[in-house]
Enzyme design. Structure first.
Site: not given
Ligand SMILES: Cc1cc2nc3c(=O)[nH]c(=O)nc-3n(C[C@H](O)[C@H](O)[C@H](O)COP(=O)(O)OP(=O)(O)OC[C@H]3O[C@@H](n4cnc5c(N)ncnc54)[C@H](O)[C@@H]3O)c2cc1C
Length: 360
Positions: A157, A161, A241, A272, A297, A345, A347
């Protein structure tokens, strides 16, 4: 908390995008963020001594092919044009990901031409050697499973490239904000109709949204925290995780010559190593410094109190999610979203796209 039209719980990229849209519609918007700062998992800290921008929750590279998203973020920041490449370290040697001509020819010592790749990969002996070297150990560490339990068919899957293109992402737009990620959030939330309050956790208790002892007014709430936590884990915990990061500052100019190296062997405990200065090649003074910051990490099973990073998708977690979604649907005025709310998940661009698509 009166004189507010809408509450956004969580100032990650989903919540901050929504808050901006509400404010631009003329709505008085209250953003409540549980952490002490906005930005969610995209939050960075700049090391005061070296000026290196450290991605607190692991490397984040902005990349998108969605024109509306690219247009939206470019209203607030300019990107530096960084193009992401990922290297893989296996048995002491370094290779270029993703799965393409550079990796295949480097690993097998061949000189395949693009047209020969499909036939080469169709041979089970080749695909299983690649799987064992680059996918088995890494996947087992990432998901906490024994290497023997990783299904070899996953390599079928993985897109192959038939070229030397080692750009990790396929998207046409890519980069890191010139002023750093925090500037994106500062500007998104900088609007006279937006009020941000940090260190405020929103929960749902006794039929009302609460922040500490205070009930929120009866207005729409857009919540991007964990959906199971909102309901006090009443049906059980959704599995995640988590990640542990070990940061090290070094008195050398460059540790690994690139921003991310994946360690694919099961015996190496981390998945990583990130080296952050490489994300800002335009910062010539930072690049030249005899200082660098790396982050190892490690992946682990999540338990309550840990940061949730990757949702564990299986039949049981899907059922549990449905139970929480049904509970959320009963609450008038509640919209749940973002990666924690949707238990998916995303981005960054998909999170923004989701927030842009909500009808307001
Ligand atoms: C290791 C890792 C690497 C990544 N790398 C990339 C990348 O290279 N490129 C990319 O495009 N995306 C990447 N991502 C994905 C990216 O992190 C997410 O798309 C993004 O953080 C999603 O934003 P969000 O607002 O949905 O969630 P979050 O960033 O988690 O924001 C949610 C917010 O809500 C707050 N919150 C939670 N509960 C409460 C509550 N009860 N009351 C008030 N506030 C609360 C939290 O504190 C947080 O600030 C990666 C993710 C991971 C795990």
């Amino acid at each position: 908390m009166t004189n507010v039209d809408v509450v956004v719980a969580g100032a990650g990229i989903w919540g901050s995008t929504l808050a901006r849209r509400f404010a631009e519609k003329g709505m008085r918007t209250l953003v409540l963020e549980r952490r002490s700062a906005v930005g969610g998992n995209v939050r960075c800290e700049t090391d005061p001594e070296s000026g290196i921008e450290v991605h607190t929750y692991g490397s984040h590279i902005f990349h998108t092919s969605i024109p509306e998203v690219w247009q939206f973020v470019n209203r607030f920041v300019t990107f530096n044009g960084y193009q992401h490449k990922v290297l893989a370290r296996h048995k002491g040697k370094t290779y270029f990901l993703p799965l393409g001509l550079a990796l295949i020819n480097g690993f097998f010592g061949t000189e395949l031409k693009p047209s020969e790749v499909p036939g080469f990969m169709a041979d089970e002996a080749h695909s299983s050697r690649l799987f064992d070297a680059f996918f088995r150990g890494y996947t087992s560490k990432q998901w906490g499973r024994s290497p023997e339990d990783i299904d070899p068919s996953i390599i079928k899957r993985v897109p192959v490239r038939a070229s030397y293109d080692v750009n990790y992402f396929n998207d046409c737009n890519q980069g890191i904000p010139l002023g750093g990620y925090n500037s994106l959030f500062d500007r998104l939330l900088d609007h006279p109709l937006i009020t941000v309050k940090c260190s405020q956790r929103v929960c749902f208790k006794g039929g009302a949204f609460m922040v500490g002892p205070d009930a929120l007014p009866n207005i729409p709430v857009y919540y991007s925290g964990p959906i199971d936590e909102l309901f006090g884990y009443k049906f059980g915990e959704l599995p995640w995780r988590t990640l542990r990061f070990e940061t090290e500052k070094m008195n050398i100019a460059d540790y690994q010559g690139t921003s991310v190296v994946n360690y694919t062997d099961a015996e190496v405990p981390y998945t990583r190593i990130h080296e952050f200065k490489h994300y800002h090649p335009e910062q010539k003074d930072v690049m030249a410094l005899e200082k660098t910051i790396v982050m190892r990490e490690y992946s682990a099973a999540w338990k309550r109190g840990d940061e949730p990073y990757y949702p564990v998708d299986n039949a049981a977690s899907r059922l549990l999610l449905e139970a929480y979604q049904a509970e959320a649907a009963k609450i008038k005025n509640l919209v749940v979203g973002g990666r924690l709310g949707a238990y998916r998940y995303f981005d960054m661009d998909k999170s923004i796209a989701a927030a842009l698509s909500i009808e307001i």
